[in-house]
Design an enzyme around this catalytic site. Structure first.
Site, short mmCIF file in Angstrom:
data_model
loop_
_atom_site.label_atom_id
_atom_site.label_comp_id
_atom_site.label_asym_id
_atom_site.label_seq_id
_atom_site.Cartn_x
_atom_site.Cartn_y
_atom_site.Cartn_z
N HIS A 1 0.77 -1.11 -0.10
CA HIS A 1 -0.11 0.05 -0.17
C HIS A 1 0.96 1.31 0.07
O HIS A 1 0.68 2.20 -0.75
CB HIS A 1 -0.94 -0.06 1.12
CG HIS A 1 -1.83 -1.26 1.06
ND1 HIS A 1 -2.33 -1.77 2.40
CD2 HIS A 1 -2.84 -1.55 0.31
CE1 HIS A 1 -2.99 -2.76 2.23
NE2 HIS A 1 -3.50 -2.71 0.88
N ARG B 1 -1.49 -6.48 -8.45
CA ARG B 1 -0.26 -7.13 -8.04
C ARG B 1 0.08 -8.33 -8.84
O ARG B 1 1.14 -8.37 -9.67
CB ARG B 1 -0.35 -7.85 -6.52
CG ARG B 1 -0.26 -6.68 -5.44
CD ARG B 1 -0.85 -7.05 -4.22
NE ARG B 1 -2.02 -7.87 -4.32
CZ ARG B 1 -2.83 -8.19 -3.28
NH1 ARG B 1 -2.14 -8.21 -2.20
NH2 ARG B 1 -4.13 -8.59 -3.72
N LYS C 1 -16.20 -7.93 9.10
CA LYS C 1 -16.89 -7.66 10.37
C LYS C 1 -15.96 -7.73 11.84
O LYS C 1 -16.16 -7.32 12.60
CB LYS C 1 -17.90 -9.01 10.55
CG LYS C 1 -19.16 -8.72 9.89
CD LYS C 1 -20.20 -9.89 10.19
CE LYS C 1 -21.62 -9.43 9.37
NZ LYS C 1 -21.28 -10.10 7.98
N SER D 1 -2.60 -7.85 3.16
CA SER D 1 -3.21 -7.62 4.50
C SER D 1 -3.77 -8.83 4.89
O SER D 1 -3.15 -9.15 6.16
CB SER D 1 -4.42 -6.62 4.49
OG SER D 1 -4.01 -5.28 4.13
#
Ligand code: PNS
Length: 159
Positions: free
Chosen positions: A17, A90, A41, A128
């Protein structure tokens, strides 16, 4: 003034990022990193924590601002008067999802544009999700996230 919005979950913000933000900062007058609310969530970091961490990682870039947004990306692009949204690709596997999003957004908002940039090869396998998995299982993830984020993840895992 060329302004671009870079939306994402950023849970957490990775070297991939940051790589993209730095590339965009060369091409645009202003880069708005936009943390999307309500994507997952059970995130590792709250929206406020993500905004703060990203701002810390990009503190040396004057043209970068970090915000959060709720609702449709096309609405945020309009609200902030951005010329385009920025997304990273990517590998080929990213492409189908990104293409679908780009076409959907353009269909929702004629004139909407998506700009794609690629991170450097070393960051092209970093995500991530994988960072969280490696960190949670006790692996060394220091090569994949900025130092500020590394410390914040370790702090989270200690709790
Ligand atoms: O980092 P991510 O999780 O791949 O980011 C995805 C994100 C937040 C850019 C995307 O889910 C999004 O734009 N969400 C906002 C809601 C929206 O506009 N949905 C329609 C897009 S097709």
């Amino acid at each position: 003034m060329k302004r671009v919005i870079y939306p994402g979950s950023f849970d957490p913000f990775t070297n991939g990022h940051e790589d993209l933000v730095r590339r965009a900062a060369v091409l645009f007058d202003e880069v708005l990193v936009a943390v999307a609310v309500n994507q997952e969530k059970t995130p590792m970091f709250t929206i406020e924590e993500r905004v703060r961490l990203i701002a810390e990682c990009c503190a040396d870039l004057k043209q970068v601002r970090v915000i959060s947004f709720q609702g449709l990306l096309v609405d945020a692009v309009r609200e902030y008067d951005a010329g385009a949204a920025l997304r990273g690709v990517r590998a080929f596997s990213d492409f189908e999802y990104e293409l679908q999003m780009a076409f959907m957004n353009r269909s929702l908002q004629p004139g909407y544009e998506t700009v794609f940039l690629m991170p450097k090869v070393e960051n092209s396998f970093v995500s991530s999700r994988v960072v969280k998995e490696v960190a949670t299982l006790g692996g060394d993830f220091s090569a994949y996230v900025p130092e500020t984020v590394r410390r914040a993840i370790l702090e989270k895992l200690r709790k």
